[in-house]
Design a protein around this motif. Structure first.
Motif, PDB file in Angstrom:
ATOM      1  N   UNK A  29       2.061  -7.584  13.966  1.00 29.47           N
ATOM      2  CA  UNK A  29       0.936  -7.576  13.037  1.00 29.47           C
ATOM      3  C   UNK A  29      -0.208  -8.462  13.528  1.00 29.47           C
ATOM      4  N   UNK A  30       0.132  -9.667  13.941  1.00 23.94           N
ATOM      5  CA  UNK A  30      -0.931 -10.630  14.290  1.00 23.94           C
ATOM      6  C   UNK A  30      -1.525 -10.425  15.666  1.00 23.94           C
ATOM      7  N   UNK A  31      -0.692 -10.106  16.653  1.00 26.45           N
ATOM      8  CA  UNK A  31      -1.212 -10.044  18.024  1.00 26.45           C
ATOM      9  C   UNK A  31      -1.437  -8.627  18.518  1.00 26.45           C
ATOM     10  N   UNK A  32      -1.106  -7.630  17.693  1.00 29.35           N
ATOM     11  CA  UNK A  32      -1.299  -6.246  18.106  1.00 29.35           C
ATOM     12  C   UNK A  32      -0.256  -5.785  19.106  1.00 29.35           C
ATOM     13  N   UNK A  33       0.839  -6.490  19.190  1.00 28.80           N
ATOM     14  CA  UNK A  33       1.906  -6.131  20.125  1.00 28.80           C
ATOM     15  C   UNK A  33       2.607  -4.861  19.676  1.00 28.80           C
ATOM     16  N   UNK A  34       3.206  -4.177  20.633  1.00 22.58           N
ATOM     17  CA  UNK A  34       4.105  -3.083  20.303  1.00 22.58           C
ATOM     18  C   UNK A  34       5.511  -3.662  20.179  1.00 22.58           C
ATOM     19  N   UNK A  35       6.416  -2.913  19.576  1.00 21.80           N
ATOM     20  CA  UNK A  35       7.756  -3.429  19.295  1.00 21.80           C
ATOM     21  C   UNK A  35       8.463  -3.972  20.542  1.00 21.80           C
ATOM     22  N   UNK A  87      -2.457 -19.837  22.890  1.00 21.01           N
ATOM     23  CA  UNK A  87      -3.372 -18.698  22.738  1.00 21.01           C
ATOM     24  C   UNK A  87      -2.788 -17.598  21.847  1.00 21.01           C
ATOM     25  N   UNK A  88      -3.556 -16.522  21.657  1.00 21.89           N
ATOM     26  CA  UNK A  88      -3.156 -15.431  20.773  1.00 21.89           C
ATOM     27  C   UNK A  88      -2.294 -14.381  21.466  1.00 21.89           C
ATOM     28  N   UNK A 118      -1.510 -17.493  13.493  1.00 25.24           N
ATOM     29  CA  UNK A 118      -0.923 -18.729  12.964  1.00 25.24           C
ATOM     30  C   UNK A 118       0.562 -18.606  12.614  1.00 25.24           C
ATOM     31  N   UNK A 119       1.014 -17.409  12.281  1.00 26.35           N
ATOM     32  CA  UNK A 119       2.427 -17.217  11.939  1.00 26.35           C
ATOM     33  C   UNK A 119       3.240 -17.022  13.213  1.00 26.35           C
ATOM     34  N   UNK A 120       2.902 -15.997  13.993  1.00 25.33           N
ATOM     35  CA  UNK A 120       3.694 -15.675  15.182  1.00 25.33           C
ATOM     36  C   UNK A 120       3.558 -16.714  16.283  1.00 25.33           C
ATOM     37  N   UNK A 121       2.473 -17.452  16.305  1.00 23.68           N
ATOM     38  CA  UNK A 121       2.293 -18.479  17.325  1.00 23.68           C
ATOM     39  C   UNK A 121       2.561 -19.877  16.823  1.00 23.68           C
TER      40      UNK A 121
END
Length: 160
Positions: A29-35, A87-88, A118-121
């Protein structure tokens, strides 16, 4: 004690892996990563923590040979408070690799994740368990933008 730090870090790695399916959506959600990329962050994050745990009990000094016959000695010593600004992109892994190593060697950590993650990092680390772990006892999370980063970089109490 180094063995205590190693034990706590190993437990943190276990908790990160155990809670991975709950944490992966936050990374996505936060970084736009794929699964697959988000799951690699969980996997590699746990590996970084386990490596740091092994370093906690490794010899704190070593002899370094020189070409001129002199003997050099390198010694690892805690510096006190370590500031980590992450970083993000790959927020979890790039936070963990610095935080876990600093904690393994007996430092405290102030961590400022990127405001976009802020959550995932950041908060994933202490919140990956419902029970307090190493991150809560030895580190502080400091969200914010450039002003928070500037304050960390200029704070004379933050040694590294």
């Amino acid at each position: 004690m180094p063995t205590g730090r190693a034990r706590i870090l190993s437990k943190a790695a276990d908790l990160l892996e155990q809670n991975g399916t709950e944490l992966i959506p936050w990374i996505m959600r936060e970084s736009g990563s794929i699964y697959p990329k988000a799951s690699i962050e969980i996997e590699h994050g746990a590996l970084f923590i386990r490596h740091a745990a092994s370093l906690a009990t490794a010899p704190m000094g070593m002899m370094i040979p020189s070409m001129d016959g002199r003997t050099n000695y390198a010694k690892r010593v805690p510096h006190g408070i370590v500031g980590v600004i992450s970083p993000f992109n790959c927020p979890l892994v790039l936070s963990i690799r610095s935080i876990a190593a600093a904690l393994a060697f007996g430092n405290a950590v102030v961590h400022k994740p990127d405001p976009r993650t802020p959550i995932s990092g950041g908060i994933i680390l202490p919140a990956s368990s419902r029970k307090p772990v190493c991150w809560r006892a030895c580190s502080r999370w400091s969200p914010g933008g450039a002003d928070a980063g500037e304050a960390m970089c200029t704070n004379p109490n933050i040694a590294v």
